[in-house]
Scaffold this motif. Structure first.
Motif, mmCIF file in Angstrom:
data_model
loop_
_atom_site.group_PDB
_atom_site.id
_atom_site.type_symbol
_atom_site.label_atom_id
_atom_site.label_comp_id
_atom_site.label_asym_id
_atom_site.label_seq_id
_atom_site.Cartn_x
_atom_site.Cartn_y
_atom_site.Cartn_z
ATOM 1 N N GLY A 90 -2.557 4.621 9.299
ATOM 2 C CA GLY A 90 -1.988 4.808 10.669
ATOM 3 C C GLY A 90 -0.591 4.536 10.667
ATOM 4 N N GLU A 91 -0.131 4.574 11.911
ATOM 5 C CA GLU A 91 1.354 4.343 12.219
ATOM 6 C C GLU A 91 1.667 2.840 11.918
ATOM 7 O OE1 GLU A 91 4.503 4.076 16.062
ATOM 8 O OE2 GLU A 91 2.241 4.732 16.318
ATOM 9 N N HIS A 92 0.945 2.008 12.326
ATOM 10 C CA HIS A 92 1.260 0.526 11.830
ATOM 11 C C HIS A 92 1.304 0.492 10.230
ATOM 12 C CE1 HIS A 92 -0.358 0.285 15.991
ATOM 13 N NE2 HIS A 92 0.749 -0.689 16.097
ATOM 14 N N TRP A 93 0.331 0.779 9.780
ATOM 15 C CA TRP A 93 0.420 0.759 8.129
ATOM 16 C C TRP A 93 1.522 1.340 7.437
ATOM 17 C CZ3 TRP A 93 -0.676 -1.528 3.939
ATOM 18 C CH2 TRP A 93 -0.525 -1.245 2.460
ATOM 19 N N GLN A 94 1.823 2.772 8.056
ATOM 20 C CA GLN A 94 3.034 3.475 7.524
ATOM 21 C C GLN A 94 4.497 2.710 7.716
ATOM 22 O OE1 GLN A 94 2.965 6.116 5.503
ATOM 23 N NE2 GLN A 94 1.026 5.975 5.653
ATOM 24 N N ILE A 95 4.374 2.152 8.933
ATOM 25 C CA ILE A 95 5.657 1.156 9.188
ATOM 26 C C ILE A 95 5.729 -0.148 8.201
ATOM 27 C CG2 ILE A 95 6.727 -0.573 10.976
ATOM 28 C CD1 ILE A 95 5.451 1.323 13.123
ATOM 29 N N PHE A 96 4.691 -0.719 7.831
ATOM 30 C CA PHE A 96 4.847 -1.758 6.886
ATOM 31 C C PHE A 96 4.647 -1.509 5.395
ATOM 32 C CE2 PHE A 96 2.134 -5.441 5.026
ATOM 33 C CZ PHE A 96 3.124 -6.382 4.954
ATOM 34 N N ARG A 97 4.080 -0.309 5.157
ATOM 35 C CA ARG A 97 3.858 0.226 3.742
ATOM 36 C C ARG A 97 4.916 -0.156 2.837
ATOM 37 N NH1 ARG A 97 4.583 4.252 0.558
ATOM 38 N NH2 ARG A 97 3.143 4.909 -0.893
ATOM 39 N N MET A 98 6.259 0.286 2.944
ATOM 40 C CA MET A 98 7.379 0.358 2.275
ATOM 41 C C MET A 98 7.719 -1.103 2.043
ATOM 42 S SD MET A 98 7.978 3.171 1.088
ATOM 43 C CE MET A 98 9.577 3.275 0.195
ATOM 44 N N GLN A 99 7.727 -1.825 2.901
ATOM 45 C CA GLN A 99 7.957 -3.340 2.821
ATOM 46 C C GLN A 99 7.104 -4.073 1.945
ATOM 47 O OE1 GLN A 99 9.036 -5.512 6.612
ATOM 48 N NE2 GLN A 99 8.117 -7.068 6.023
ATOM 49 N N PHE A 100 5.702 -3.659 2.148
ATOM 50 C CA PHE A 100 4.857 -4.379 1.400
ATOM 51 C C PHE A 100 5.036 -3.789 -0.014
ATOM 52 C CE2 PHE A 100 0.576 -4.271 -0.415
ATOM 53 C CZ PHE A 100 0.256 -5.773 -0.456
ATOM 54 N N MET A 101 5.367 -2.860 -0.333
ATOM 55 C CA MET A 101 5.470 -2.453 -1.791
ATOM 56 C C MET A 101 6.695 -2.911 -2.231
ATOM 57 S SD MET A 101 3.009 -0.721 -2.442
ATOM 58 C CE MET A 101 1.575 0.058 -1.539
ATOM 59 N N TYR A 102 7.993 -3.084 -1.631
ATOM 60 C CA TYR A 102 8.841 -3.790 -2.216
ATOM 61 C C TYR A 102 8.591 -5.036 -2.379
ATOM 62 C CZ TYR A 102 12.550 0.057 -1.241
ATOM 63 O OH TYR A 102 13.154 1.267 -1.574
ATOM 64 N N PHE A 103 7.839 -5.806 -1.603
ATOM 65 C CA PHE A 103 7.592 -7.216 -1.595
ATOM 66 C C PHE A 103 6.745 -7.297 -3.025
ATOM 67 C CE2 PHE A 103 4.038 -10.233 -1.235
ATOM 68 C CZ PHE A 103 4.698 -11.674 -1.208
ATOM 69 N N ASN A 104 5.752 -6.309 -3.559
ATOM 70 C CA ASN A 104 5.089 -6.621 -4.518
ATOM 71 C C ASN A 104 6.074 -6.425 -5.955
ATOM 72 O OD1 ASN A 104 2.148 -6.658 -4.100
ATOM 73 N ND2 ASN A 104 2.598 -5.586 -2.508
ATOM 74 N N VAL A 105 6.859 -5.315 -5.624
ATOM 75 C CA VAL A 105 7.616 -5.179 -6.844
ATOM 76 C C VAL A 105 8.552 -6.497 -7.276
ATOM 77 C CG1 VAL A 105 9.718 -3.923 -7.650
ATOM 78 C CG2 VAL A 105 8.000 -2.606 -6.773
ATOM 79 N N TYR A 106 9.009 -7.031 -6.044
ATOM 80 C CA TYR A 106 9.843 -8.405 -6.217
ATOM 81 C C TYR A 106 9.033 -9.377 -6.749
ATOM 82 C CZ TYR A 106 12.832 -12.185 -5.148
ATOM 83 O OH TYR A 106 13.431 -13.340 -5.585
ATOM 84 N N ILE A 107 7.761 -9.656 -6.322
ATOM 85 C CA ILE A 107 7.062 -10.824 -6.699
ATOM 86 C C ILE A 107 6.561 -10.687 -8.104
ATOM 87 C CG2 ILE A 107 4.677 -11.817 -6.312
ATOM 88 C CD1 ILE A 107 6.958 -12.773 -4.385
ATOM 89 N N SER A 108 6.205 -9.218 -8.383
ATOM 90 C CA SER A 108 5.976 -8.804 -10.030
ATOM 91 C C SER A 108 7.045 -9.299 -10.786
ATOM 92 C CB SER A 108 5.419 -7.581 -10.120
ATOM 93 O OG SER A 108 4.222 -7.332 -9.104
ATOM 94 N N ILE A 109 8.354 -9.085 -10.432
ATOM 95 C CA ILE A 109 9.281 -9.295 -11.540
ATOM 96 C C ILE A 109 9.573 -10.813 -11.543
ATOM 97 C CG2 ILE A 109 11.791 -9.069 -11.498
ATOM 98 C CD1 ILE A 109 11.778 -6.448 -10.373
ATOM 99 N N VAL A 110 9.529 -11.490 -10.345
ATOM 100 C CA VAL A 110 9.719 -13.058 -10.319
ATOM 101 C C VAL A 110 8.533 -13.719 -11.233
ATOM 102 C CG1 VAL A 110 9.699 -15.037 -8.868
ATOM 103 C CG2 VAL A 110 11.168 -13.003 -8.355
#
Length: 384
Positions: free
Chosen positions: A206-226
């Motif tokens: 929904g709208e709330h998930w789409q707002i948070f989605r990109m931020q969450f994926m960037y977070f996972n990319v960063y955490i995986s690298i660290v």
């Protein structure tokens, strides 16, 4: 077809089967003896602890000051008690241990103890490989989710997170039974992450998930690298510490900061704090989204879980870092004091040497002659 040769082969096979039966009987007998010896060891360990508790209780019940001649005996008893506890703990590592409540719920009343020391280390190494492989797969999937906005790809990634953290908690519980010293917040961190991944899995699009989605994926990319950088650092450090005998063979890499990681970790600490700050930013974003009336319950729950992860990670790291700084300061002061004392002793030696030289140069001729006479051999004295 030669029937006689086949019959001879069958007779040879019968002899080999008789040897197999004999080997199996010996194996069963050894298993029964193993179980019997295990029970004897458990009973003896229980007896040892019961007697030690009695001795400790008797020492505590003694009233009044302890005489000086008995003080040394009491100290020796306390040291021997501590040593015996460590010895009993080492013996218990070779015996099967009971599974914890979590494993009993998940697996039932199954014995997950690994009795062979090499098998324990092999299982621990397999756990490390599992974490590394899943971390790389998660990084790739999170990166693809940044490029493509497909619901099926999102659900596959989130389901991977659920399965990964569930499996991780089970494997860590088995490692705990087999002597691994992972405990406290870093174990709880994976349980909280499992709950968070489950909430994400059922969060409707929904709208709330789409707002948070990109931020969450960037977070996972960063955490995986660290995590990948941290895994490589910790793996090498653990190998060196184990080779020096400073760490246990069942110690594992973790997704955070621990006391033994201080050596050379200064370059990783900023990345860890940025990751913790990212968790706080996620909590703040979700908190603002939760204020809207149309927000589903998943938003507020995820805000609370991210906040809990941030507080736990920061509190644990900020508690460990000053402790290690104090230890390093004490070590530095101790080395400085040792250097000063060594320097003072060297100066005293030099002063003593100078004093001896000056005393020798001021000797009178009579004293020199007398000294020379005293150092002469009997033959030389006779000639004089």
């Amino acid at each position: 077809m030669n029937i006689d040769s086949l019959k001879n082969e069958w007779e040879e096979l019968n002899k080999e089967y008789a040897e197999l039966e004999s080997c199996n009987r010996r194996y069963i007998e050894l298993l029964e003896q193993l179980h019997s010896h295990q029970q004897i060891c458990f009973n003896e360990i229980k007896h040892q602890r019961y007697r030690m508790n009695q001795i400790t209780a008797s020492l505590r019940q003694s009233k009044g000051p302890i005489p000086a001649e008995d003080r040394e005996k009491v100290d020796e008893l306390q040291k021997m008690t501590l040593k015996r506890k460590a010895q009993l703990h080492e013996i218990e590592q070779s015996l099967p241990a009971k599974s914890g409540r979590y494993l009993q719920i998940i697996l039932g009343d199954v014995n997950v103890s690994i009795l062979n020391r090499n098998d324990k280390v092999r299982y621990k190494d397999d756990y490390e490989k599992f974490k590394l492989i899943l971390n790389v797969i998660g990084l790739i999937m999170a990166f693809f989710n940044l490029i493509f906005n497909y619901r099926a790809l999102e659900l596959a990634f989130i389901f991977l997170l659920v399965w990964y953290y569930c499996t991780l908690t089970i494997r860590e519980s088995i490692l705990k039974v087999n002597g691994s010293r992972i405990k406290g917040w870093w174990r709880a961190h994976h349980f909280i992450s499992t709950v968070a991944a489950g909430v994400l899995l059922v969060w409707p699009q929904g709208e709330h998930w789409q707002i948070f989605r990109m931020q969450f994926m960037y977070f996972n990319v960063y955490i995986s690298i660290v995590q990948y950088l941290q895994f490589g650092y910790q793996k090498g450090l653990l190998y060196r510490l184990k080779a020096l005998g400073e760490r246990h063979n069942m110690d594992i890499t973790i997704e955070g900061f621990h006391s033994w990681m201080w050596r050379g970790l200064s370059f990783l600490l900023p990345f860890l704090f940025i990751g913790y700050g990212f968790q706080a930013y996620n909590a703040w974003t979700l908190y603002k989204l939760a204020n809207s009336p149309e927000a589903p319950w998943h938003v507020s729950v995820m805000a609370g879980l991210f906040l809990l992860l941030f507080v736990g990670n920061m509190a644990t790291t900020l508690w460990v870092v000053p402790e290690k700084i104090r230890e390093r300061a004490k070590e530095r002061y101790r080395l400085q004091s040792m250097g000063k004392s060594m320097k003072l002793r060297q100066e005293m030696k030099n002063s003593a040497s100078d004093l001896d030289l000056s005393s020798g140069s001021k000797l009178s001729p009579t004293t020199s002659t007398a000294t020379a006479t005293q150092t002469q051999t009997p033959a030389e004295k006779k000639e004089i």
